[in-house]
Design a protein around this motif. Structure first.
Motif, PDB file in Angstrom:
ATOM      1  N   ASP A  70       5.821  -0.645   1.656  1.00 46.81           N
ATOM      2  CA  ASP A  70       4.889   0.412   2.111  1.00 46.81           C
ATOM      3  C   ASP A  70       4.309   0.300   3.415  1.00 46.81           C
ATOM      4  O   ASP A  70       3.904  -0.708   3.793  1.00 46.81           O
TER       5      ASP A  70
ATOM      6  N   THR B 220      10.701   7.797   5.540  1.00 46.56           N
ATOM      7  CA  THR B 220       9.465   8.470   5.284  1.00 46.56           C
ATOM      8  C   THR B 220       9.490   9.109   3.818  1.00 46.56           C
ATOM      9  O   THR B 220      10.499   9.568   3.328  1.00 46.56           O
TER      10      THR B 220
ATOM     11  N   HIS C 109      -1.798  14.899   6.314  1.00 42.56           N
ATOM     12  CA  HIS C 109      -1.405  14.349   7.700  1.00 42.56           C
ATOM     13  C   HIS C 109      -2.566  14.129   8.775  1.00 42.56           C
ATOM     14  O   HIS C 109      -2.194  13.470   9.779  1.00 42.56           O
TER      15      HIS C 109
ATOM     16  N   SER D 275      -0.093  -3.298   2.922  1.00 38.15           N
ATOM     17  CA  SER D 275      -1.479  -3.473   2.981  1.00 38.15           C
ATOM     18  C   SER D 275      -1.817  -4.893   3.371  1.00 38.15           C
ATOM     19  O   SER D 275      -2.870  -5.402   2.834  1.00 38.15           O
TER      20      SER D 275
ATOM     21  N   THR E 118       1.920   2.656   6.170  1.00 41.60           N
ATOM     22  CA  THR E 118       0.984   3.997   6.690  1.00 41.60           C
ATOM     23  C   THR E 118       1.241   3.819   8.353  1.00 41.60           C
ATOM     24  O   THR E 118       0.868   2.710   8.800  1.00 41.60           O
ATOM     25  N   TYR E 119       1.515   4.784   8.635  1.00 45.42           N
ATOM     26  CA  TYR E 119       1.617   4.614  10.225  1.00 45.42           C
ATOM     27  C   TYR E 119       1.110   6.055  11.033  1.00 45.42           C
ATOM     28  O   TYR E 119       0.741   7.009  10.259  1.00 45.42           O
TER      29      TYR E 119
ATOM     30  N   GLY F 223      -5.677   5.795   6.233  1.00 46.22           N
ATOM     31  CA  GLY F 223      -4.803   6.925   5.781  1.00 46.22           C
ATOM     32  C   GLY F 223      -5.310   8.372   6.337  1.00 46.22           C
ATOM     33  O   GLY F 223      -4.952   9.269   6.048  1.00 46.22           O
TER      34      GLY F 223
ATOM     35  N   VAL G  19      -1.250  11.089  10.771  1.00 45.66           N
ATOM     36  CA  VAL G  19      -0.733   9.947   9.942  1.00 45.66           C
ATOM     37  C   VAL G  19       0.414  10.333   8.980  1.00 45.66           C
ATOM     38  O   VAL G  19       0.432  11.480   8.483  1.00 45.66           O
ATOM     39  N   ASN G  20       1.112   9.215   8.513  1.00 50.32           N
ATOM     40  CA  ASN G  20       2.248   9.520   7.698  1.00 50.32           C
ATOM     41  C   ASN G  20       2.604   8.212   6.899  1.00 50.32           C
ATOM     42  O   ASN G  20       2.030   7.382   7.120  1.00 50.32           O
ATOM     43  N   THR G  21       3.435   8.407   5.933  1.00 52.15           N
ATOM     44  CA  THR G  21       3.735   7.047   5.063  1.00 52.15           C
ATOM     45  C   THR G  21       5.266   7.014   4.916  1.00 52.15           C
ATOM     46  O   THR G  21       5.861   7.985   4.962  1.00 52.15           O
TER      47      THR G  21
END
Length: 464
Positions: free
Chosen positions: A162, A4, A127, A223, A164-165, A70, A153-155
């Motif tokens: 990359d 993360t 977040h 992406s 995003t989840y 996001g 969310v987090n990245t």
């Protein structure tokens, strides 16, 4: 292995649960799907056309998709997280129906305030974000909660890419989706409860909307790759009544209803191309009646695709979806045979009521001001006289096209004389049916033809 860049915390998850309770309460206090939410435009500092095709929701641009994935957290300035929208229309069908389409309205040629909605929508930190919608149904003259999508969310990184989840707490399978192919955000983007329409549709096409609550986990990798999975359950009947929903429709989900979604997006032909698939399974006690000991079982499997391209100041978009639904309506048949509403037939013959549906649409928007859209739809399924008694052919099939012309005078730059948060769209729709409830002619055995349901609708839609 995921590494993360912004550490996930227990506080983030706690915010999700706490905000869920806040949202449920707020929906009751403040109150058709959420479409264009001006508070998001104020939050991001971007005009509506940055997120929405044609300068008005709900079709998302790639920027709008990224904003939603996001967690609605991107911001450039402080904003008031409250928005509203209203839709009014004139509706006329080709042939005057024998009875009015709703209480308090004429049989035909009706002017109606279709709906009004209030939104609590915005992001908290880096977040958490989302929206909750409360809606007044001007046709049914009732208030209820409407769409809900709250995200944590987090990245991070996965395989050097990359990612995003996050988690989405929502109340309608596909309302969390970012493409305009699945039912929650599919064309047409506005409609009226006074217009005639088919009596059948796959369960995923709104059958569970606002009658369930669920959590799904998703990841957006590089992406390009999207994967999501989760499940839905039915709140208590008293809770749904408190929220203004019908607790008996469609019934009570047994255990959890799993939902899954995958998609791939990339550049193609100068635009953004997406292809995906989805799955929804549900075992339901119809009407919350468990006396038969049986459930109605649904399995919806489908594929979808979209393409979006900007050409100068103009935009072209194409969306398509296919859904196959296997229905095993064992409980409906057992209960119907018991109360005499369904004639006794072999159990397997009664219960099998499988459906398939195709939908596709194409739009062209000039300068985010003037748009034209053509859509086609086809719904079919196996003949079943027990499940479709009102169809002369005992089939659910409905086929047609839906045309729309619309104008969004402030869609290009948000230069409304009523302020930057005000937006408006006016348009006309025409729906033409070539088949209705299983037949082109005399579909109900009383001389009604599919074309009798052809409908003109003129609408005004404002958001602020």
């Amino acid at each position: 292995m995921i590494t993360t860049t912004r550490p996930a915390t227990r506080r983030t998850i706690a915010l999700l649960g706490g905000a869920a309770l806040l949202a449920l309460g707020t929906a009751t206090l403040i109150g058709a799907p959420a479409r264009a939410v001006p508070s998001f435009a104020q939050q991001t500092g971007q005009p509506c056309h940055s997120c929405h095709v044609g300068g008005f929701g709900p079709q998302l641009t790639p920027f709008g998709r990224a904003f939603k994935l996001g967690g609605y957290t991107l911001r450039s300035s402080a904003s008031v997280p409250i928005s509203a929208m209203a839709v009014a229309s004139y509706t006329s069908t080709k042939k005057r129906p024998a009875t009015p389409p709703a209480d308090g309205f004429a049989a035909n040629n009706n002017v109606a305030f279709d709906q009004g909605s209030l939104f609590l929508a915005g992001g908290i930190g880096s977040h958490f974000g989302g929206f909750v919608q409360g809606t007044y149904d001007g046709v049914g003259r009732t208030w209820s909660w409407d769409n809900l999508d709250l995200r944590a969310v987090n990245t991070g990184k996965i395989g050097g890419k990359d990612v995003t989840y996050g988690l989405s707490l929502n109340n309608s399978p596909s309302v969390q989706d970012v493409w305009n192919t699945l039912p929650a955000w599919g064309y047409p983007y506005t409609s009226s409860g006074l217009a005639p329409g088919p009596s059948n549709a796959p369960l995923i096409a709104g059958g569970l909307a606002q009658n369930v609550i669920g959590v799904t986990a998703y990841a957006w990798v590089d992406s390009k790759f999207y994967v999501e999975a989760g499940g839905y359950s039915t709140p208590r009947a008293g809770t749904l009544r408190w929220l203004g929903a019908d607790p008996l429709a469609p019934g009570d989900i047994s255990d959890l209803a799993p939902y899954a979604r995958v998609a791939f997006e990339d550049q193609l032909g100068g635009g953004t191309f997406q292809i995906g698939a989805f799955l929804l399974k549900a075992r339901i006690w119809p009407g919350r009646d468990r006396s038969s000991g049986l459930t109605d079982d649904y399995t919806d499997v489908g594929a979808d695709a979209s393409w979006l391209r900007t050409i100068g100041k103009d935009t072209v978009s194409i969306n398509a979806r296919y859904t196959h639904e296997h229905r095993a309506l064992r409980a409906t048949c057992a209960l119907g045979i018991a109360d005499g509403s369904i004639a006794p037939v072999p159990a397997g013959e009664c219960a099998d009521a499988s459906l398939h549906e195709w939908r596709a649409d194409a739009s062209y928007y000039w300068h985010d001001k003037i748009g034209a859209t053509i859509g086609a739809f086809d719904l079919g399924g196996k003949a079943n006289a027990s499940i479709y008694p009102d169809s002369r052919t005992a089939r659910p099939g409905t086929t047609g096209i839906l045309l729309q012309l619309d104008g969004t005078p402030f869609g290009d730059d948000g230069g409304s004389p009523f302020g930057p948060r005000f937006n408006m769209r006016v348009g006309v729709q025409y729906t033409a049916y070539t088949r209705f409830e299983g037949a082109r002619h005399d579909y109900d055995g009383a001389g009604s033809n599919a074309s009798d349901n052809n409908t003109v609708r003129v609408f005004t839609w404002i958001a602020f």
